[in-house]
Design a protein around this motif. Sequence first.
Motif, PDB file in Angstrom:
ATOM      1  N   LEU A 105      -1.467  -7.701  -8.893  1.00 39.20           N
ATOM      2  CA  LEU A 105      -1.604  -6.550 -10.411  1.00 39.20           C
ATOM      3  C   LEU A 105      -2.982  -5.664 -10.706  1.00 39.20           C
ATOM      4  CD1 LEU A 105      -1.683  -6.301 -13.206  1.00 39.20           C
ATOM      5  CD2 LEU A 105      -2.027  -8.366 -13.930  1.00 39.20           C
ATOM      6  N   LEU A 106      -4.165  -6.109  -9.701  1.00 39.10           N
ATOM      7  CA  LEU A 106      -5.359  -5.985  -9.508  1.00 39.10           C
ATOM      8  C   LEU A 106      -5.013  -4.585  -8.544  1.00 39.10           C
ATOM      9  CD1 LEU A 106      -8.375  -8.163  -8.530  1.00 39.10           C
ATOM     10  CD2 LEU A 106      -7.997  -7.014 -10.234  1.00 39.10           C
ATOM     11  N   ALA A 107      -4.162  -4.218  -7.265  1.00 40.31           N
ATOM     12  CA  ALA A 107      -3.917  -2.885  -6.840  1.00 40.31           C
ATOM     13  C   ALA A 107      -3.035  -2.081  -7.918  1.00 40.31           C
ATOM     14  CB  ALA A 107      -2.927  -3.395  -5.955  1.00 40.31           C
ATOM     15  N   LYS A 108      -2.453  -2.488  -8.620  1.00 45.26           N
ATOM     16  CA  LYS A 108      -1.506  -1.687  -9.348  1.00 45.26           C
ATOM     17  C   LYS A 108      -2.724  -1.005 -10.478  1.00 45.26           C
ATOM     18  CE  LYS A 108       2.409   0.016 -11.804  1.00 45.26           C
ATOM     19  NZ  LYS A 108       2.022   0.974 -12.383  1.00 45.26           N
ATOM     20  N   GLN A 109      -2.966  -2.248 -10.995  1.00 39.33           N
ATOM     21  CA  GLN A 109      -4.107  -1.282 -12.151  1.00 39.33           C
ATOM     22  C   GLN A 109      -5.391  -0.235 -11.336  1.00 39.33           C
ATOM     23  OE1 GLN A 109      -5.882  -5.384 -13.298  1.00 39.33           O
ATOM     24  NE2 GLN A 109      -4.886  -4.643 -15.185  1.00 39.33           N
ATOM     25  N   ALA A 110      -5.589  -0.474 -10.060  1.00 40.05           N
ATOM     26  CA  ALA A 110      -6.736   0.216  -9.473  1.00 40.05           C
ATOM     27  C   ALA A 110      -5.817   2.349  -9.390  1.00 40.05           C
ATOM     28  CB  ALA A 110      -7.355   0.002  -8.627  1.00 40.05           C
ATOM     29  N   ALA A 111      -4.185   1.198  -8.793  1.00 39.74           N
ATOM     30  CA  ALA A 111      -3.315   3.142  -7.910  1.00 39.74           C
ATOM     31  C   ALA A 111      -3.131   3.600  -9.735  1.00 39.74           C
ATOM     32  CB  ALA A 111      -2.132   2.069  -8.012  1.00 39.74           C
ATOM     33  N   ASP A 112      -3.220   2.783 -10.637  1.00 40.19           N
ATOM     34  CA  ASP A 112      -3.136   3.638 -11.676  1.00 40.19           C
ATOM     35  C   ASP A 112      -3.990   4.289 -12.353  1.00 40.19           C
ATOM     36  OD1 ASP A 112      -0.512   2.990 -11.712  1.00 40.19           O
ATOM     37  OD2 ASP A 112      -0.235   1.142 -13.853  1.00 40.19           O
ATOM     38  N   GLN A 113      -5.266   3.915 -11.793  1.00 35.96           N
ATOM     39  CA  GLN A 113      -6.670   4.742 -12.245  1.00 35.96           C
ATOM     40  C   GLN A 113      -6.650   5.194 -11.971  1.00 35.96           C
ATOM     41  OE1 GLN A 113      -9.172   4.007 -15.055  1.00 35.96           O
ATOM     42  NE2 GLN A 113      -7.051   3.103 -16.122  1.00 35.96           N
ATOM     43  N   LEU A 114      -6.232   5.486 -10.656  1.00 35.18           N
ATOM     44  CA  LEU A 114      -6.394   6.371  -9.709  1.00 35.18           C
ATOM     45  C   LEU A 114      -5.647   7.267  -9.401  1.00 35.18           C
ATOM     46  CD1 LEU A 114      -7.996   4.265  -6.967  1.00 35.18           C
ATOM     47  CD2 LEU A 114      -9.311   5.693  -8.149  1.00 35.18           C
ATOM     48  N   GLY A 115      -4.193   7.425  -9.450  1.00 39.68           N
ATOM     49  CA  GLY A 115      -3.743   7.986  -9.690  1.00 39.68           C
ATOM     50  C   GLY A 115      -2.617   8.184  -8.575  1.00 39.68           C
ATOM     51  N   VAL A 116      -2.045   7.106  -7.868  1.00 40.60           N
ATOM     52  CA  VAL A 116      -1.829   7.441  -6.910  1.00 40.60           C
ATOM     53  C   VAL A 116      -0.375   6.425  -7.128  1.00 40.60           C
ATOM     54  CG1 VAL A 116      -3.361   8.166  -5.522  1.00 40.60           C
ATOM     55  CG2 VAL A 116      -3.500   5.770  -5.849  1.00 40.60           C
ATOM     56  N   LEU A 117       0.739   6.419  -5.944  1.00 36.12           N
ATOM     57  CA  LEU A 117       1.273   5.205  -5.828  1.00 36.12           C
ATOM     58  C   LEU A 117       0.749   3.880  -5.386  1.00 36.12           C
ATOM     59  CD1 LEU A 117       4.439   7.243  -4.815  1.00 36.12           C
ATOM     60  CD2 LEU A 117       3.796   6.523  -7.323  1.00 36.12           C
ATOM     61  N   ILE A 118       1.220   2.652  -5.562  1.00 35.92           N
ATOM     62  CA  ILE A 118       0.499   1.755  -5.096  1.00 35.92           C
ATOM     63  C   ILE A 118       1.284   1.950  -3.439  1.00 35.92           C
ATOM     64  CG2 ILE A 118       3.094   0.516  -5.380  1.00 35.92           C
ATOM     65  CD1 ILE A 118      -0.709  -1.391  -5.261  1.00 35.92           C
ATOM     66  N   ASP A 119       1.952   2.384  -3.265  1.00 35.88           N
ATOM     67  CA  ASP A 119       2.168   2.491  -1.578  1.00 35.88           C
ATOM     68  C   ASP A 119       1.790   3.269  -0.898  1.00 35.88           C
ATOM     69  OD1 ASP A 119       4.836   0.269  -2.146  1.00 35.88           O
ATOM     70  OD2 ASP A 119       6.263   2.202  -2.515  1.00 35.88           O
ATOM     71  N   ASP A 120       0.989   4.003  -1.525  1.00 35.43           N
ATOM     72  CA  ASP A 120       0.158   4.777  -0.496  1.00 35.43           C
ATOM     73  C   ASP A 120      -0.959   4.185  -1.223  1.00 35.43           C
ATOM     74  OD1 ASP A 120       1.379   7.642  -0.658  1.00 35.43           O
ATOM     75  OD2 ASP A 120       1.414   8.174  -2.359  1.00 35.43           O
ATOM     76  N   LEU A 121      -1.440   3.320  -1.659  1.00 34.72           N
ATOM     77  CA  LEU A 121      -3.090   2.939  -1.479  1.00 34.72           C
ATOM     78  C   LEU A 121      -2.755   2.013  -0.792  1.00 34.72           C
ATOM     79  CD1 LEU A 121      -5.273   2.707  -3.302  1.00 34.72           C
ATOM     80  CD2 LEU A 121      -4.440   0.690  -4.697  1.00 34.72           C
ATOM     81  N   LYS A 122      -1.672   1.156  -0.061  1.00 33.93           N
ATOM     82  CA  LYS A 122      -1.615   0.001   0.309  1.00 33.93           C
ATOM     83  C   LYS A 122      -1.675   0.162   1.492  1.00 33.93           C
ATOM     84  CE  LYS A 122       0.671  -3.722   0.154  1.00 33.93           C
ATOM     85  NZ  LYS A 122       1.256  -5.074  -0.875  1.00 33.93           N
ATOM     86  N   ASP A 123      -1.051   2.241   2.188  1.00 38.09           N
ATOM     87  CA  ASP A 123      -0.303   2.748   3.377  1.00 38.09           C
ATOM     88  C   ASP A 123      -1.963   2.862   4.430  1.00 38.09           C
ATOM     89  OD1 ASP A 123       0.439   4.114   5.085  1.00 38.09           O
ATOM     90  OD2 ASP A 123       0.535   6.012   4.391  1.00 38.09           O
ATOM     91  N   VAL A 124      -2.424   1.981   5.009  1.00 35.60           N
ATOM     92  CA  VAL A 124      -3.536   1.588   5.685  1.00 35.60           C
ATOM     93  C   VAL A 124      -4.133   2.868   6.978  1.00 35.60           C
ATOM     94  CG1 VAL A 124      -3.914  -0.781   4.924  1.00 35.60           C
ATOM     95  CG2 VAL A 124      -3.065  -0.206   6.777  1.00 35.60           C
TER      96      VAL A 124
END
Length: 102
Positions: free
Chosen positions: A15-34
Motif C-alpha cells: 500500500l505504501l508503494a502504491k501510494q508513493a507511486a501515485d504521488q510521484l506519478g509513476v507506475l508501481i512496476d517502474d518504482l520497483k524496477d531496481v
Amino acid sequence: MNTETIEIQKKSLALLAKQAADQLGVLIDDLKDVSDDRRKPTERRYITFALMEKAGYTHQEIADFFNMNRENITKALSKLKAWLKLYADLRGDHSRLLLTIL
C-alpha cells in the motif's frame, strides 16, 4: 487517568508503494524496477525507502519487498540523507511524500 496502549496499524508495504507511486506519478512496476539506475527513478525509489522506514519497517523488510539486500537499502538511505541537503527539488518531493502518505 487510565493509560492504554494505542496500537496503530501499519500500512502494508504494498500500500505504501502504491501510494508513493501515485504521488510521484509513476507506475508501481517502474518504482520497483531496481535495475533502472537513472537519476529520477533512483531518487523516487530512495524516497520510497525513506517513507517505508518512517512508517516503521526495517531495512530488511524493505529489501525483501524490493528483492534487494539489506545493505543496499542502508546505503541508499545514507545517500538520500546527503542528497536531501543538496537538492531542493528532491527535498520537496520527499517532504510531500511523507506529509501526504503518513
